[in-house]
Write a protein that holds these residues in place. Structure first.
Motif, PDB file in Angstrom:
ATOM      1  N   TYR A   1      47.548  44.369  35.612  1.00 48.69           N
ATOM      2  CA  TYR A   1      46.318  43.570  35.544  1.00 48.69           C
ATOM      3  C   TYR A   1      46.190  42.784  34.252  1.00 48.69           C
ATOM      4  O   TYR A   1      45.778  41.632  34.250  1.00 48.69           O
TER       5      TYR A   1
ATOM      6  N   GLY B   1      39.961  48.580  41.622  1.00 49.28           N
ATOM      7  CA  GLY B   1      39.071  47.424  41.653  1.00 49.28           C
ATOM      8  C   GLY B   1      37.661  47.763  41.214  1.00 49.28           C
ATOM      9  O   GLY B   1      37.225  48.915  41.287  1.00 49.28           O
TER      10      GLY B   1
ATOM     11  N   TRP C   1      40.686  38.366  42.560  1.00 49.28           N
ATOM     12  CA  TRP C   1      39.819  39.079  43.509  1.00 49.28           C
ATOM     13  C   TRP C   1      40.571  40.232  44.157  1.00 49.28           C
ATOM     14  O   TRP C   1      40.051  41.335  44.272  1.00 49.28           O
TER      15      TRP C   1
ATOM     16  N   ASN D   1      43.227  42.012  43.195  1.00 48.96           N
ATOM     17  CA  ASN D   1      43.581  43.147  42.349  1.00 48.96           C
ATOM     18  C   ASN D   1      42.398  43.728  41.604  1.00 48.96           C
ATOM     19  O   ASN D   1      42.148  44.921  41.642  1.00 48.96           O
ATOM     20  N   MET D   2      41.660  42.877  40.934  1.00 47.47           N
ATOM     21  CA  MET D   2      40.689  43.416  39.993  1.00 47.47           C
ATOM     22  C   MET D   2      39.334  43.702  40.626  1.00 47.47           C
ATOM     23  O   MET D   2      38.521  44.393  40.039  1.00 47.47           O
ATOM     24  N   PHE D   3      39.103  43.193  41.834  1.00 52.57           N
ATOM     25  CA  PHE D   3      37.827  43.487  42.495  1.00 52.57           C
ATOM     26  C   PHE D   3      38.007  44.281  43.775  1.00 52.57           C
ATOM     27  O   PHE D   3      37.329  45.275  44.000  1.00 52.57           O
TER      28      PHE D   3
ATOM     29  N   ASN E   1      40.786  45.869  45.009  1.00 52.52           N
ATOM     30  CA  ASN E   1      41.751  46.970  45.064  1.00 52.52           C
ATOM     31  C   ASN E   1      41.017  48.301  45.292  1.00 52.52           C
ATOM     32  O   ASN E   1      40.048  48.604  44.608  1.00 52.52           O
TER      33      ASN E   1
END
Lengths: 276, 312, 332
Positions: free
Chosen positions: A241, B155, B145, B147-149, B151
């Motif tokens: 990330y 997420g 979106w 990956n970071m939200f 997932n």
């Protein structure tokens, strides 16, 4: 007619609007913050917002592992190249249509616009095959040509709407004032046309920078601009990330800044002058 | 003779630079045509050559994995493409995707435009914050979106769900199309907001005051004055977004790959898989032509709209 | 310097004959106003003189030299446009200096002339501003400044006051007239406003459908209109034009009588009528009066004349101030 607005009302609207603005912007902010985190902090639960070990390591890693700036440079070359080439072709056309319009000018403009509406899949296969046979796959020159063509209608249109706003009386005044053709071009026309050309340039760089159909389908590595490069993070092994965020931040920052400058032109350019 | 020719060409050149300033004589008209020629020829070639080739390919049995076996098959590719269950899924998904994003961005855009038009502190900054997502590269937007939200483990949504004691959702597996709609809508809502806000701000203040004098409350003012004023901008938003949304590609490619199954495959993506993953040039070309026909239906309306506007 | 002669000048746009054929002599130092309703060809005529349009036929002679084929810059004329046509990207100073710069004048000379012009036009404090930072009246003065610095043979004004509000318009009218007194340069001024024409002109050219209806001094036009068109166009409020028995009795198709030449009385007169509208201006009173057998007549009383809607009044036209016109509308 400025009207008195109660402070209470104003404060309430300020609160609501800022909340919504913040929510809309949050994914970008979050990406920005994550780009300075360690990979551990990036997936921490509960998430950490501001209190973490700020590091620039991700930016460093992204570059050293995958030639980030090579791709960045590809994006620059492709977006600027296609925009400048487009302007070169479009300026005479827009000029002619704005200043010596004929009955058919409107039809030509509409027809140009209609080419923009053809969905890219209608052309994907022949272009792919032509590029394959011509050795243009994964080449910057090939993408410059394609992006020039897909944005040409917008460039012509935007320039046309700007040129049309240069009043004819000003050109006549210059001639009454004794300006020769060359002087008229240098002192009067160019300074008046430049703002429109600059706005067109700006908007088209943004469009070309973010174009993600042709770039994804026609490039793999050598000529890959940032759209393609970032897409390579979609594979599971690319699930870092913090590094994704660093790469993303660098990919979007320049265009975000350009974009904020061109808000007004954006409306005009993207609606083909239908909304000003 | 040579001098005359030279002076004639200098004149010609100067008129080329300045076709503008001269009167509309036959001479300048031909100069104007010359100036337009590169754009017109290039766009014509860009339109007709690939389209012609696609139509031609769509009538062939043509697979890149079996070179040399091309043969004419008539409309067979169309028959296969149009009867393929994947086509129906793709058509349905395309419509849902376009419809969903349109609904969110138009209704949301009207509300946001109304909000941003109110007096407040820091209006300019809020505007900038709201507009920002439109400038984000599609692949970046989709990956952030995804990956970071969205997932299911790491997420932010998963964290929010757990915070409220709910089971985190694997968005892209459970509701793939909805997820794509959310991502795409996030990018296009700012566009709608910006255009509707611009339209709203061009509404004559005196017209609103006249309506108030005529006894209109805030709601009737919105229905009878504001909304009709924005009608054209709304139409423009709908049509332009439709053109772009019919061709959504990057967001699907980097998030769901059209899956699971064909649950988030739209027509653009289906043609892409047939062409560049299955190498079925004939079938993919037929699909491409179907997409062109669909887009043209929308384009006709858009062209009419903008054409009318040209006269105004 | 500054005589302009039009000989059989005509202009055709495609199929439309905008100006069939015009002959006109403009003398040196004259203030000539082209006046007429919109679409009468007055602006086209001005643009033909300027060289911004090509004549279809005929000759334009400026100071004895045939200028028909000369480009605008070579004719030595200056023009003030309706929209002012200031260069938006240049300061007031650069705007005024532009024609001098184009003429290749040296910098010191340009500066001197620009500051002279600025002083005359009260623009000294605004020289560094851009046109968009100026008011309408100031922009107008910049446009005039740009015209006067070159000391042209003649000034051409194309409805220069139509974008200004009423009070400013009266002011600028005076300023332009004063300018003409000072410079003594030929001026050709296009307007649709007959008040501007009457107050400013040495010579008025009344145009209608591309033809000259009459040329003359303001008072000539007022006192001796050549035809119905001029009679109706010059004078405010308009001349009353009466047909029917009253006209026949005077041996004409139409009889004209100006509102100021009608005597008013409360108890006796030639015509009896009912006031429909009375406009009290203080200095004058204008009345619209319905007269049996004649129609609506406009009359003017000097000073205050107390009538209201519905009042009965008696009118007597001044027999010595009647204008008679024949079937073709020509004065008898």
């Amino acid at each position: 007619m400025a009207r008195k607005v109660s402070t209470q009302r104003k404060v309430a609207f300020t609160g609501i609007a800022w909340t919504i603005g913040f929510l809309m912007f949050f994914p970008i902010l979050w990406t920005f913050l994550t780009s300075f985190k360690s990979e551990g902090d990036a997936i921490a639960s509960p998430p950490v917002f501001l209190v973490f070990n700020w590091t620039l390591e991700n930016y460093h890693e992204v570059q050293s592992r995958s030639d980030y700036f090579g791709h960045f440079w590809n994006s620059v070359v492709i977006s600027f190249g296609s925009t400048l080439l487009g302007l070169l072709i479009a300026i005479p056309a827009a000029w002619a249509m704005a200043f010596s319009p004929t009955k058919r000018t409107k039809d030509v403009l509409m027809w140009m616009l209609s080419t923009k509406m053809m969905p890219p899949v209608g052309a994907l296969i022949p272009i792919y095959l032509i590029f394959r046979d011509g050795g243009l796959l994964d080449s910057r020159i090939g993408l410059v040509v394609v992006l020039t063509l897909i944005n040409l209608p917008i460039i012509v249109w935007m320039l046309y709407t700007y040129f049309k706003e240069i009043p004819g009386e000003i050109l006549e005044a210059a001639r009454m004032d004794g300006a020769s053709l060359m002087k008229e071009v240098i002192y009067v026309l160019t300074p008046m046309a430049v703002p429109g050309i600059a706005s067109t340039l700006l908007l088209n760089i943004i469009l070309a920078w973010n174009e993600a159909f042709w770039t994804l389908n026609l490039t793999t590595s050598n000529a890959a601009p940032l759209t393609t490069f970032i897409a390579s993070y979609s594979s599971p092994e690319g699930l870092f990330y913090a590094k994704l965020s660093a790469a993303s931040t660098m990919a979007i920052a320049p265009i975000l800044i350009l974009g904020w400058f061109s808000q007004k032109q954006l409306v005009r350019g993207l609606t083909f002058g239908a909304v000003k | 003779m040579a001098v005359r020719f030279l002076s004639a060409s200098v004149l010609y050149l100067s008129e080329y630079i300045l076709g503008a300033a001269k009167m509309a004589t036959i001479h300048t008209r031909s100069v104007a045509r010359l100036m337009m020629a590169p754009s017109v020829i290039l766009l014509f070639a860009w339109m007709i050559v690939p389209l012609g080739m696609t139509i031609y390919f769509s009538l062939l049995r043509y697979n890149l994995l079996m070179p040399g076996t091309e043969e004419f098959t008539g409309l067979l590719n169309y028959e296969f493409f149009l009867t393929d269950p994947a086509f129906f899924d793709a058509l349905k998904n395309t419509l849902l995707l376009v419809g969903g994003v349109l609904a969110i961005s138009v209704i949301g855009g009207i509300l946001m435009a109304l909000l941003l038009d109110q007096p407040m502190f820091g209006q300019g900054i809020v505007r900038i914050l709201v507009i920002a997502p439109f400038f984000i590269m599609p692949t970046v937007a989709a990956l952030v979106w995804k990956n970071m939200f969205m997932n299911p483990v790491n997420g932010l949504f998963a964290w929010l769900f757990r915070l409220f004691g709910a089971q985190p959702l694997d968005w892209l597996a459970v509701a793939p199309l909805t997820s794509v709609v959310i991502i795409v809508a996030w990018q296009w809502l700012p566009f709608a907001t910006l255009i509707l806000l611009t339209a709203l701000q061009s509404l004559d203040e005196e017209q609103k005051e006249a309506a108030e004098m005529d006894g209109a409350g805030p709601i009737s003012k919105f229905i009878y004055i504001t909304l009709p004023h924005m009608a054209r901008a709304i139409t423009v938003v709908v049509l332009i977004e439709t053109i772009f949304l019919l061709s959504v590609f990057a967001e699907i490619l980097v998030t769901t790959n059209g899956g699971p199954g064909t649950q988030s495959t739209n027509i653009t993506y289906l043609v892409y898989t047939q062409a560049l993953l299955q190498f079925d040039v004939g079938g993919a070309s037929a699909g491409g032509i179907v997409a062109v026909v669909l887009a043209n239906i929308v384009a006709i309306f858009l062209i009419r709209m903008i054409g009318k506007n040209l006269e105004a | 310097m500054g005589s302009i002669n039009l000989r059989n000048v005509s202009k055709v746009f495609g199929e439309a004959k905008v100006i069939p054929s015009i002959n006109l002599q403009i003398n040196e130092g004259e203030f000539v106003v082209f006046v007429g309703p919109s679409g009468c060809g007055k602006s086209t005529l001005l643009r033909l003189i300027a060289g911004l349009e090509d004549v279809s036929d005929g000759e334009i002679v400026i100071d004895g030299q045939n200028a028909t084929e000369l480009p605008p810059a070579k004719r030595g004329l200056a023009m003030v446009f309706q929209s002012y046509a200031l260069y938006p990207h240049m300061s007031v100073r650069s705007n005024i200096a532009f024609p001098l710069k184009m003429a290749g004048m040296d910098k010191g000379e340009i500066d001197r002339k620009v500051s002279d012009a600025a002083r005359v036009l009260n623009l000294t404090d605004y020289l560094e501003r851009k046109p968009r930072q100026l008011s309408g009246g100031q922009r107008q003065r910049v446009a005039i400044g740009r015209a006067i610095v070159r000391q042209p043979k003649a000034f051409l004004f194309d409805e220069p006051l139509s974008n200004l509000d009423a009070a400013l318009r009266v002011n600028m009218r005076l300023e332009i007239s004063e300018l003409h007194q000072q410079l003594k340069t030929t001026m050709i001024y296009v307007t649709h406003d007959q008040v501007e024409a009457m107050t400013m002109a040495d010579k008025i050219v009344v145009l209608n459908r591309g033809n000259i209806e009459q040329v003359g001094s303001p008072l000539e036009l007022y006192c001796k209109p050549a035809n119905l068109f001029v009679a109706g166009f010059i004078g405010s409020p308009r001349m009353n034009l009466i047909e029917g028995k009253f006209a026949e009795a005077k041996g004409a198709k139409t009889v004209g009588i100006r509102p100021e030449h009608i005597g008013l009385s409360r108890d006796s007169g030639l015509w009896e009528g009912t006031v429909t509208i009375a406009e009290h201006l203080g200095s004058d009173t204008f009345m619209h009066i319905q007269v049996q057998g004649v129609g609506t007549v406009t009359a003017r009383a000097s000073g205050e004349f107390w009538v209201r809607h519905g009042d009965r009044v008696y009118l007597t036209p001044d027999e010595t101030k009647l204008y008679r016109f024949n079937e073709k509308g020509l004065a008898l």
